[in-house]
Design a protein around this motif. Structure first.
Motif, PDB file in Angstrom:
ATOM      1  N   ASP A  51      39.402  44.535  58.550  1.00  0.00           N
ATOM      2  CA  ASP A  51      40.468  44.452  59.540  1.00  0.00           C
ATOM      3  C   ASP A  51      41.767  44.048  58.834  1.00  0.00           C
ATOM      4  O   ASP A  51      41.883  42.940  58.309  1.00  0.00           O
ATOM      5  N   TYR A  52      42.730  44.929  58.828  1.00  0.00           N
ATOM      6  CA  TYR A  52      43.981  44.729  58.094  1.00  0.00           C
ATOM      7  C   TYR A  52      44.719  43.471  58.556  1.00  0.00           C
ATOM      8  O   TYR A  52      45.215  42.693  57.740  1.00  0.00           O
ATOM      9  N   ASP A  53      44.807  43.286  59.867  1.00  0.00           N
ATOM     10  CA  ASP A  53      45.607  42.180  60.412  1.00  0.00           C
ATOM     11  C   ASP A  53      45.044  40.803  60.090  1.00  0.00           C
ATOM     12  O   ASP A  53      45.802  39.844  59.946  1.00  0.00           O
ATOM     13  N   THR A  54      43.730  40.677  59.977  1.00  0.00           N
ATOM     14  CA  THR A  54      43.135  39.356  59.750  1.00  0.00           C
ATOM     15  C   THR A  54      42.601  39.162  58.334  1.00  0.00           C
ATOM     16  O   THR A  54      42.116  38.085  58.009  1.00  0.00           O
ATOM     17  N   PHE A  55      42.713  40.192  57.498  1.00  0.00           N
ATOM     18  CA  PHE A  55      42.166  40.089  56.143  1.00  0.00           C
ATOM     19  C   PHE A  55      42.980  39.100  55.310  1.00  0.00           C
ATOM     20  O   PHE A  55      44.203  39.087  55.348  1.00  0.00           O
ATOM     21  N   GLU A  56      42.255  38.263  54.576  1.00  0.00           N
ATOM     22  CA  GLU A  56      42.909  37.346  53.644  1.00  0.00           C
ATOM     23  C   GLU A  56      42.083  37.233  52.374  1.00  0.00           C
ATOM     24  O   GLU A  56      40.860  37.367  52.386  1.00  0.00           O
ATOM     25  N   VAL A  57      42.771  37.000  51.284  1.00  0.00           N
ATOM     26  CA  VAL A  57      42.142  36.857  49.985  1.00  0.00           C
ATOM     27  C   VAL A  57      41.732  35.399  49.805  1.00  0.00           C
ATOM     28  O   VAL A  57      42.462  34.489  50.178  1.00  0.00           O
ATOM     29  N   ILE A  58      40.561  35.198  49.235  1.00  0.00           N
ATOM     30  CA  ILE A  58      40.100  33.864  48.907  1.00  0.00           C
ATOM     31  C   ILE A  58      40.325  33.704  47.403  1.00  0.00           C
ATOM     32  O   ILE A  58      39.701  34.382  46.598  1.00  0.00           O
ATOM     33  N   GLU A  59      41.247  32.831  47.042  1.00  0.00           N
ATOM     34  CA  GLU A  59      41.661  32.684  45.645  1.00  0.00           C
ATOM     35  C   GLU A  59      40.545  32.122  44.777  1.00  0.00           C
ATOM     36  O   GLU A  59      39.717  31.351  45.225  1.00  0.00           O
ATOM     37  N   ALA A  60      40.583  32.503  43.499  1.00  0.00           N
ATOM     38  CA  ALA A  60      39.589  32.055  42.526  1.00  0.00           C
ATOM     39  C   ALA A  60      40.305  31.625  41.246  1.00  0.00           C
ATOM     40  O   ALA A  60      41.504  31.409  41.260  1.00  0.00           O
ATOM     41  N   VAL A  61      39.567  31.531  40.157  1.00  0.00           N
ATOM     42  CA  VAL A  61      40.132  31.078  38.892  1.00  0.00           C
ATOM     43  C   VAL A  61      41.293  31.972  38.464  1.00  0.00           C
ATOM     44  O   VAL A  61      42.418  31.533  38.355  1.00  0.00           O
ATOM     45  N   ASN A  62      41.029  33.227  38.194  1.00  0.00           N
ATOM     46  CA  ASN A  62      42.064  34.157  37.749  1.00  0.00           C
ATOM     47  C   ASN A  62      42.211  35.356  38.676  1.00  0.00           C
ATOM     48  O   ASN A  62      43.278  35.912  38.806  1.00  0.00           O
ATOM     49  N   TYR A  63      41.146  35.754  39.269  1.00  0.00           N
ATOM     50  CA  TYR A  63      41.131  36.950  40.095  1.00  0.00           C
ATOM     51  C   TYR A  63      40.580  36.614  41.467  1.00  0.00           C
ATOM     52  O   TYR A  63      39.923  35.616  41.653  1.00  0.00           O
ATOM     53  N   LEU A  65      38.065  37.907  43.845  1.00  0.00           N
ATOM     54  CA  LEU A  65      36.931  38.780  44.081  1.00  0.00           C
ATOM     55  C   LEU A  65      36.392  38.635  45.488  1.00  0.00           C
ATOM     56  O   LEU A  65      35.659  39.487  45.960  1.00  0.00           O
ATOM     57  N   LEU A  66      36.749  37.545  46.166  1.00  0.00           N
ATOM     58  CA  LEU A  66      36.308  37.294  47.535  1.00  0.00           C
ATOM     59  C   LEU A  66      37.459  37.513  48.508  1.00  0.00           C
ATOM     60  O   LEU A  66      38.595  37.153  48.232  1.00  0.00           O
ATOM     61  N   GLY A  67      37.122  38.089  49.647  1.00  0.00           N
ATOM     62  CA  GLY A  67      38.076  38.241  50.729  1.00  0.00           C
ATOM     63  C   GLY A  67      37.339  38.147  52.048  1.00  0.00           C
ATOM     64  O   GLY A  67      36.104  38.228  52.086  1.00  0.00           O
ATOM     65  N   LYS A  68      38.089  37.956  53.123  1.00  0.00           N
ATOM     66  CA  LYS A  68      37.442  37.909  54.441  1.00  0.00           C
ATOM     67  C   LYS A  68      38.424  38.392  55.494  1.00  0.00           C
ATOM     68  O   LYS A  68      39.637  38.351  55.319  1.00  0.00           O
ATOM     69  N   ASP A  69      37.840  38.876  56.591  1.00  0.00           N
ATOM     70  CA  ASP A  69      38.629  39.169  57.778  1.00  0.00           C
ATOM     71  C   ASP A  69      38.044  38.350  58.919  1.00  0.00           C
ATOM     72  O   ASP A  69      37.268  37.414  58.684  1.00  0.00           O
TER      73      ASP A  69
END
Length: 126
Positions: A51-63, A65-69
Motif C-alpha cells: 500500500d503506497y500511502d501507508t508504506f514505510e521503511v524500517i531503517e537498519a545499519v546501512n540499508y 531491507l525491511l518495510g511495512k504498510d
C-alpha cells in the motif's frame, strides 16, 4: 621499514574503499504511487505489492531491507507471510559477519522478528 608499513597501510585502505564502493544500494523507493525494491539479485527495480500511502521503511545499519504498510511486513521486497505489521517487533538485527575498515560491510545480514509469541529469523547469506 616505515615506507613498507606505509605502503601496506595504503594498499589495505584502497582495498577497503573498493569493497565499500562495490556495495550496491539495496532498499525501497516510493515513486509514481508505487513501491519498489532495489535488490542484489540482478533485478534493478522490482515493484512491491504494498500500500503506497501507508508504506514505510524500517531503517537498519546501512540499508533498509525491511518495510511495512498498514497490514504487511516485507523483507528484501518480499511479503513475510504470517507477520502482522501492527504487532510485530524487531528482537535483534544480525550484523554482517565481517567488518570493513570504518564499520560494517554491505548492509544488514538479517533480523530476528517476533509476532504473537513466535520468532522469525531472516538471514542473508554471504
Amino acid at each position: 621499514m616505515k615506507s613498507k608499513f606505509l605502503i601496506i597501510l595504503i594498499l589495505f585502505s584502497i582495498g577497503q574503499l573498493s569493497f565499500s564502493l562495490n556495495c550496491k544500494y539495496r532498499g525501497y523507493l516510493k515513486e509514481n504511487n508505487k513501491v519498489y525494491y532495489f535488490g542484489d539479485t540482478g533485478v534493478i527495480k522490482k515493484e512491491v505489492n504494498a500500500d503506497y500511502d501507508t508504506f514505510e521503511v524500517i531503517e537498519a545499519v546501512n540499508y533498509s531491507l525491511l518495510g511495512k504498510d498498514k497490514d504487511n511486513v516485507y523483507y528484501k521486497g518480499e511479503l513475510l507471510e504470517g507477520i502482522d505489521a501492527k504487532t510485530f517487533k524487531i528482537v535483534k538485527e544480525i550484523k554482517p559477519p565481517f567488518k570493513v575498515f570504518l564499520g560494517y560491510g554491505c548492509g544488514s545480514s538479517g533480523y530476528i522478528l517476533e509476532d504473537k509469541g513466535k520468532q522469525y529469523e531472516l538471514r542473508e547469506r554471504f
